[in-house]
Write a protein that holds these residues in place. Sequence first.
Motif, PDB file in Angstrom:
ATOM      1  N   GLN A  63       0.841  -1.155  -0.056  1.00  0.00           N
ATOM      2  CA  GLN A  63      -0.056   0.018   0.020  1.00  0.00           C
ATOM      3  C   GLN A  63       0.768   1.121  -0.092  1.00  0.00           C
ATOM      4  O   GLN A  63       0.604   2.322  -0.722  1.00  0.00           O
ATOM      5  N   ASP A  64       1.780   1.169   0.651  1.00  0.00           N
ATOM      6  CA  ASP A  64       2.956   2.538   0.784  1.00  0.00           C
ATOM      7  C   ASP A  64       3.434   2.616  -0.743  1.00  0.00           C
ATOM      8  O   ASP A  64       3.784   3.778  -1.026  1.00  0.00           O
ATOM      9  N   LEU A  65       3.881   1.544  -1.227  1.00  0.00           N
ATOM     10  CA  LEU A  65       4.410   1.583  -2.609  1.00  0.00           C
ATOM     11  C   LEU A  65       3.546   2.084  -3.650  1.00  0.00           C
ATOM     12  O   LEU A  65       3.825   3.225  -4.516  1.00  0.00           O
ATOM     13  N   VAL A  66       2.183   1.689  -3.637  1.00  0.00           N
ATOM     14  CA  VAL A  66       1.130   2.523  -4.377  1.00  0.00           C
ATOM     15  C   VAL A  66       0.832   3.811  -4.029  1.00  0.00           C
ATOM     16  O   VAL A  66       0.776   4.741  -4.961  1.00  0.00           O
ATOM     17  N   ASP A  67       1.022   4.382  -2.763  1.00  0.00           N
ATOM     18  CA  ASP A  67       0.655   5.584  -2.271  1.00  0.00           C
ATOM     19  C   ASP A  67       1.974   6.452  -2.788  1.00  0.00           C
ATOM     20  O   ASP A  67       1.795   7.674  -2.987  1.00  0.00           O
ATOM     21  N   SER A  68       2.822   6.046  -2.730  1.00  0.00           N
ATOM     22  CA  SER A  68       4.246   6.757  -3.481  1.00  0.00           C
ATOM     23  C   SER A  68       4.310   7.108  -4.945  1.00  0.00           C
ATOM     24  O   SER A  68       4.502   8.210  -5.531  1.00  0.00           O
ATOM     25  N   VAL A  69       3.554   6.151  -5.551  1.00  0.00           N
ATOM     26  CA  VAL A  69       3.352   6.428  -6.987  1.00  0.00           C
ATOM     27  C   VAL A  69       2.270   7.467  -7.338  1.00  0.00           C
ATOM     28  O   VAL A  69       2.285   8.148  -8.090  1.00  0.00           O
ATOM     29  N   SER A  70       1.138   7.445  -6.241  1.00  0.00           N
ATOM     30  CA  SER A  70       0.060   8.278  -6.348  1.00  0.00           C
ATOM     31  C   SER A  70       0.617   9.928  -6.286  1.00  0.00           C
ATOM     32  O   SER A  70       0.228  10.793  -6.751  1.00  0.00           O
ATOM     33  N   ASP A  71       1.712   9.996  -5.272  1.00  0.00           N
ATOM     34  CA  ASP A  71       2.415  11.153  -5.221  1.00  0.00           C
ATOM     35  C   ASP A  71       3.025  11.736  -6.172  1.00  0.00           C
ATOM     36  O   ASP A  71       3.802  12.699  -5.962  1.00  0.00           O
ATOM     37  N   GLY A  72       3.171  10.996  -7.344  1.00  0.00           N
ATOM     38  CA  GLY A  72       4.147  11.281  -8.609  1.00  0.00           C
ATOM     39  C   GLY A  72       5.599  10.830  -8.434  1.00  0.00           C
ATOM     40  O   GLY A  72       6.383  11.130  -9.406  1.00  0.00           O
ATOM     41  N   ARG A  73       5.938  10.027  -7.736  1.00  0.00           N
ATOM     42  CA  ARG A  73       7.253   9.392  -7.576  1.00  0.00           C
ATOM     43  C   ARG A  73       7.351   8.054  -8.015  1.00  0.00           C
ATOM     44  O   ARG A  73       6.745   7.287  -7.103  1.00  0.00           O
ATOM     45  N   ILE A  74       7.605   7.726  -9.193  1.00  0.00           N
ATOM     46  CA  ILE A  74       7.720   6.282  -9.463  1.00  0.00           C
ATOM     47  C   ILE A  74       9.040   5.693  -9.112  1.00  0.00           C
ATOM     48  O   ILE A  74      10.023   5.714  -9.638  1.00  0.00           O
ATOM     49  N   SER A  75       9.136   5.264  -7.802  1.00  0.00           N
ATOM     50  CA  SER A  75      10.372   4.923  -7.225  1.00  0.00           C
ATOM     51  C   SER A  75      10.209   3.702  -6.007  1.00  0.00           C
ATOM     52  O   SER A  75       9.119   3.872  -5.605  1.00  0.00           O
ATOM     53  N   LEU A  76      10.884   2.951  -5.723  1.00  0.00           N
ATOM     54  CA  LEU A  76      10.704   2.010  -4.664  1.00  0.00           C
ATOM     55  C   LEU A  76      11.086   2.827  -3.253  1.00  0.00           C
ATOM     56  O   LEU A  76      11.972   3.351  -3.150  1.00  0.00           O
ATOM     57  N   PRO A  77      10.195   2.750  -2.375  1.00  0.00           N
ATOM     58  CA  PRO A  77      10.337   3.346  -1.184  1.00  0.00           C
ATOM     59  C   PRO A  77      11.357   2.800  -0.344  1.00  0.00           C
ATOM     60  O   PRO A  77      11.601   1.463  -0.515  1.00  0.00           O
ATOM     61  N   GLU A  78      11.975   3.543   0.558  1.00  0.00           N
ATOM     62  CA  GLU A  78      13.071   3.119   1.290  1.00  0.00           C
ATOM     63  C   GLU A  78      12.328   2.290   2.401  1.00  0.00           C
ATOM     64  O   GLU A  78      11.450   2.555   2.799  1.00  0.00           O
ATOM     65  N   LYS A  79      12.902   1.036   2.851  1.00  0.00           N
ATOM     66  CA  LYS A  79      12.625   0.281   3.986  1.00  0.00           C
ATOM     67  C   LYS A  79      12.435   0.816   5.221  1.00  0.00           C
ATOM     68  O   LYS A  79      13.484   1.531   5.696  1.00  0.00           O
ATOM     69  N   LYS A  80      11.262   0.955   5.744  1.00  0.00           N
ATOM     70  CA  LYS A  80      11.229   1.762   6.795  1.00  0.00           C
ATOM     71  C   LYS A  80      11.652   0.675   8.193  1.00  0.00           C
ATOM     72  O   LYS A  80      11.561  -0.582   7.952  1.00  0.00           O
ATOM     73  N   LYS A  82      -1.590  -4.276  10.097  1.00  0.00           N
ATOM     74  CA  LYS A  82      -2.192  -5.610   9.522  1.00  0.00           C
ATOM     75  C   LYS A  82      -2.366  -5.331   8.222  1.00  0.00           C
ATOM     76  O   LYS A  82      -2.694  -4.219   7.628  1.00  0.00           O
ATOM     77  N   PRO A  83      -2.334  -6.486   7.319  1.00  0.00           N
ATOM     78  CA  PRO A  83      -2.628  -6.315   5.831  1.00  0.00           C
ATOM     79  C   PRO A  83      -4.093  -5.968   5.632  1.00  0.00           C
ATOM     80  O   PRO A  83      -5.008  -6.345   6.473  1.00  0.00           O
ATOM     81  N   THR A  84      -4.318  -5.425   4.466  1.00  0.00           N
ATOM     82  CA  THR A  84      -5.853  -5.039   4.098  1.00  0.00           C
ATOM     83  C   THR A  84      -6.208  -5.931   3.066  1.00  0.00           C
ATOM     84  O   THR A  84      -5.812  -6.597   2.428  1.00  0.00           O
ATOM     85  N   GLU A  85      -7.792  -5.894   2.810  1.00  0.00           N
ATOM     86  CA  GLU A  85      -8.415  -6.499   2.151  1.00  0.00           C
ATOM     87  C   GLU A  85      -8.193  -6.234   0.678  1.00  0.00           C
ATOM     88  O   GLU A  85      -8.094  -7.015  -0.333  1.00  0.00           O
ATOM     89  N   PHE A  86      -8.215  -4.802   0.471  1.00  0.00           N
ATOM     90  CA  PHE A  86      -8.259  -4.351  -0.880  1.00  0.00           C
ATOM     91  C   PHE A  86      -7.007  -3.410  -0.915  1.00  0.00           C
ATOM     92  O   PHE A  86      -6.553  -2.744   0.178  1.00  0.00           O
ATOM     93  N   LEU A  87      -6.547  -3.057  -2.239  1.00  0.00           N
ATOM     94  CA  LEU A  87      -5.594  -1.941  -2.405  1.00  0.00           C
ATOM     95  C   LEU A  87      -6.258  -0.918  -2.686  1.00  0.00           C
ATOM     96  O   LEU A  87      -7.173  -0.801  -3.760  1.00  0.00           O
ATOM     97  N   ILE A  88      -5.617   0.145  -2.011  1.00  0.00           N
ATOM     98  CA  ILE A  88      -6.557   1.518  -2.307  1.00  0.00           C
ATOM     99  C   ILE A  88      -5.615   2.375  -3.266  1.00  0.00           C
ATOM    100  O   ILE A  88      -4.479   2.643  -2.925  1.00  0.00           O
ATOM    101  N   VAL A  89      -6.321   2.543  -4.578  1.00  0.00           N
ATOM    102  CA  VAL A  89      -5.529   3.409  -5.507  1.00  0.00           C
ATOM    103  C   VAL A  89      -6.470   4.544  -5.774  1.00  0.00           C
ATOM    104  O   VAL A  89      -7.447   4.508  -6.560  1.00  0.00           O
ATOM    105  N   GLU A  90      -5.978   5.737  -5.522  1.00  0.00           N
ATOM    106  CA  GLU A  90      -6.722   7.019  -5.624  1.00  0.00           C
ATOM    107  C   GLU A  90      -7.993   6.914  -5.396  1.00  0.00           C
ATOM    108  O   GLU A  90      -9.037   7.285  -6.051  1.00  0.00           O
ATOM    109  N   GLY A  91      -8.378   6.337  -4.191  1.00  0.00           N
ATOM    110  CA  GLY A  91      -9.579   6.205  -3.663  1.00  0.00           C
ATOM    111  C   GLY A  91     -10.499   4.978  -4.266  1.00  0.00           C
ATOM    112  O   GLY A  91     -11.675   4.714  -3.669  1.00  0.00           O
TER     113      GLY A  91
END
Length: 977
Positions: A702-719, A727-736
Amino acid sequence: MASSHSSSPVPQSNSSDAFFKKEMDATKRFRPVQSLPDVCPKEPTGDPSNLCDSPSLVADQHRWTIYHSKVNLPAALNDPRLAKRESDFFTKTWGVDFVDTEVTPSFYLPQITKEHFALYQQEITPREKVHERSKNIYTPKDTFDRTLLHTHDKSRTDLEQVPKIFMKPDFALEDSLTFNAVLPWSHFSTAGGKGNRDAASSKLLQEKLSHYLDIVEVNIAHQISLRSEAFFHAMTSQHELQDYLRKTSQAVKLLREKISKIDKVMCEGSLRVLRLSLTRSNCIKAYNKLKLMATVHQTQPTVQLLLSTSEFVGALDLIATTQEVLQQELQGIHSFRHLGSQLCELEKLIDKMMIAEFATYARNDLNRPLEDDCQILEEERLVSLVFGLLKQRKLNFYEMYGDEMIITAKNIIKQCVVNTVSQIEEIDTEVVVKLADQMRMMNFPQWFDLLKNIFSKFTIFLKRIKATLNTIRSVVFLVLDKNQKTRDLEDTLQKNSAKDSTVDTEVAYLTHEGMFISDAFSEGDLPPVAAADTTSQRNTSPNSEPCSSDSVSEPDCTTDSSSSKEQTSSSVTPGGVEMMISDDMKLTDLELVRLANNIQELLYNASDICHDRSVKFLMARAKDGFLEKLNSNEFVALSRLMEGFILDTEQICGRKSTSLRGALQSQANRFVNRFHEERKTKLSLLLDNERWKQAEVPAEFQDLVDSVSDGRISLPEKKPAATEERKPTEFLIVEGQKYATVGTVLLLIRIILEYCQCVDNIPSITTDMLTRLSDLLKYFNSRSCQLVLGAGALQVVGLKTITTKNLALSSRCLQLIVHYIPIIRAHFEARLQPKQFSMLRHFDHITKDYHDHIAEISAKLVAIMDSLFDKLLSKYEVKAPVPSACFRNICKQMAKMHEAIYDLLPEEQTQMLFLRINASYKLHLKRQLAHLNVVNDGGPLNGLVTSDVAFYTGNLQALKGLNNLDLNMAEIWEQKR
């Protein structure tokens, strides 16, 4: 001329359109014989050394000049006194090519053709016809003309009897062929009984030759008779000429006596004074010459002294000056006969010394410790060496520097490897001897540090080379600038000398007229230079000598050797070194510019050498496939290091080198192939093990998809791991929007972002990555179609059946990928060149394929329900109870379909899908009602059907999200016509 009598005086017409030529009058054509003038008068002959250059009353009075030549060129060429015309009249003086040279037609004269005379011919033709008719009617009245013509024709007929062989210019009886032709040997044969006949033939031959002789003598006598008056006139002129010569001789004798008396009275004393003055001047010149010889005698010791201090330019200047003095002022001195050759050998020795010195300088300069110090080594020494080499025209000295660069570049890499290997304890240098093998034993961090060290050394190496070559180029440009200034100065001097020459001409004229300069000019009217000369003349006593032997000084009474004295000017190099540039640099501007370009090219070659050695170092490590085994981060780090070095060298040298960039591109292509194959294999394994069930979405995705939504196509650094794991979610939220996906698609999105990030890290592989990513997306589309729509998952994974939920989930996963395709396209478009935009059409094709796939899945879902409707409604009967079992079963299946896809697909897509399913249902129901003959007439059967349809409508609209669905069930009835 004699040859003119052989031509006919009557004009002959060669063709019908020949123009009429007017016949000349006989009295004008045959003039009385006169004495022939001298064709080519001779100049007065005599020994040129005996002729006096002073004016002579006798010689100048009758001296022959070009104005006495009154005979034209044809008369000179047709000289009757010559036995034959000289065939080499022009070529013997002007060369062989004079006669054969074609004259270029003039641009100012038009080309005259026969058409230009057409008008004239039309006008003159009638007149010519009239003239011909008049000639036939009236006979000629001039009988003398006819007689003369008859005589001429008769003489020509007689001469035609003489064989042509006697008329040839090369006739000579010494030639055997000519002799046999004139006197056949057969006439003198005495063999057998043919003696009488041979004697008769010999006599006949003798008579024939006598006859020919008579004919010739008669014609000669005739020609002499025609010129008798000229002969007697010449004899008379001879006596007059003798009388004129006698009078002239007496006048010359008298004149010589007078001149002798004048010479004794007026000239001998003055000439003695001049002779003594000349003797004194010669003595002064001899004294100055001896002083100059003493100076020249010290040349060799001085040159050796200069060479001991490495003053090559000064030594060369001294040698050049001495050589010039020897050639101009001391030429022919016996004691210096070997000095010129000795100086030449000394100059050759200096050439060798300078070349060896420059080679030593290049070696010391390039082999200094490679630290951050980029200062020039001994700049004054370098400038002196370059000036000396330029002075001697040794323009290829830069090649030695280039050869030393290659050797130094090899040593830099070798030394770096040795230093690095010595610090690694794991490498045993006694067991592994070769440096290449020792280098291959390093791991990536060690080898990467070694490469970074080599690049830093090469950067300092190039900066040092650039500083040295810039100094050399500055010297070349200073010489070039000096040449330009010298030319400008010469032009100025020429203009000033042209102005001074006009004043000198006026002064010489006034002096010749007997006037003094002071009387001719006033002080104000004189130019500055002339006024100075006048003052010096006034201050000098007429009786004072110009220079006494006791007061001979170097500046006043030296020989004129200004041409041998070199003018020098001071210049400063960019490094602050002051130099004296001499004017004897005999180098053209073209040579200097070419040398400067070659030096600049040497800097480019230095960059190429560093890149080539780096490529060899890189290839030596890549032999065992080491570079191909690097992971993405390692290869990106290597690529950035190489790109940084390439940019540094381009900034230093000013030109792009392709070898290292090409090697990087080659390794990048191999990296791209391995990168793509790994991910394609990984995707293939994921698809082969995918059971097409909805997967939970981990927080990192989900963080990966959110970073793409911010206009940055790159792999986020490991936190870092948080205290509370999300916890994992049931759905992937992409732009709502919610996307239900499978695990393969989540990993596919991560793979796609890895492709995009790799393009950011390595821009040179953008086009290759675009092609590979397109291939990956196409592969996912085709493989998922095979597994779901083609039911390939039944055999690969072992699914019992492909359910509607599998189909809906597959459609939603495809929609998620389609959502990211425009973003990926924009990412690549920003990194492509404009000429590469055509490659973006791959994304358009992929988008179309994905939409087609999604449409096929929707059609498959509709087809599933369509087959169900066909099966159930074909057995439908209109009877109680209501609702019927058929409609209960249909509503049950519709509820299952809704339950399977509602959570997977958006509400809009669910409504569109059920509208299509409802349309299929109405079509089948309408067909069955028509088969059962049930019409909308309000009867019992119609009521039963209406009740079932109301039950179907109520159940369908009771489903979640379908309450506002417009089913339009009136279409099931046949419309009344």
